[in-house]
Design a protein around this motif. Structure first.
Motif: not given
Length: 79
Positions: A5, A9, A12, A15, A49, A61-62, A65-66, A71-73
């Motif tokens: 975390c 963020h 990508g 992450i 992932s 995403v970490t 941050s889910q 937050n998904i990169k």
């Protein structure tokens, strides 16, 4: 911040690198998300992932941050 975390963020690749180092890339998230890939394909992301089955774009995403889709990169194709 053992889960990754503390990672940037918005990056990508950072992450994905952090998830892989911590062994979290293939772990399930609390909820899955429908991802709209840049190649116009859609797929369900259920792990921290995942890659697009059509073009190979990797998304991550970490754990902390889910809670939000934004937050998904993307990290890159076949990253």
């Amino acid at each position: 911040m053992s889960c990754g975390c503390g990672t940037d963020h918005s990056d990508g690749k950072a992450i994905i690198d952090r998830l892989r180092v911590k062994g979290l890339a293939d772990k399930p998230m609390k909820q899955s998300y429908q991802i709209s890939c840049e190649c116009q394909s859609e797929f369900t992301m259920a792990t921290f992932s995942a890659s697009c089955p059509q073009c190979g774009m990797v998304f991550g995403v970490t754990p902390c941050s889910q809670h939000a889709l934004e937050n998904i990169k993307p990290a890159g194709v076949n990253y």
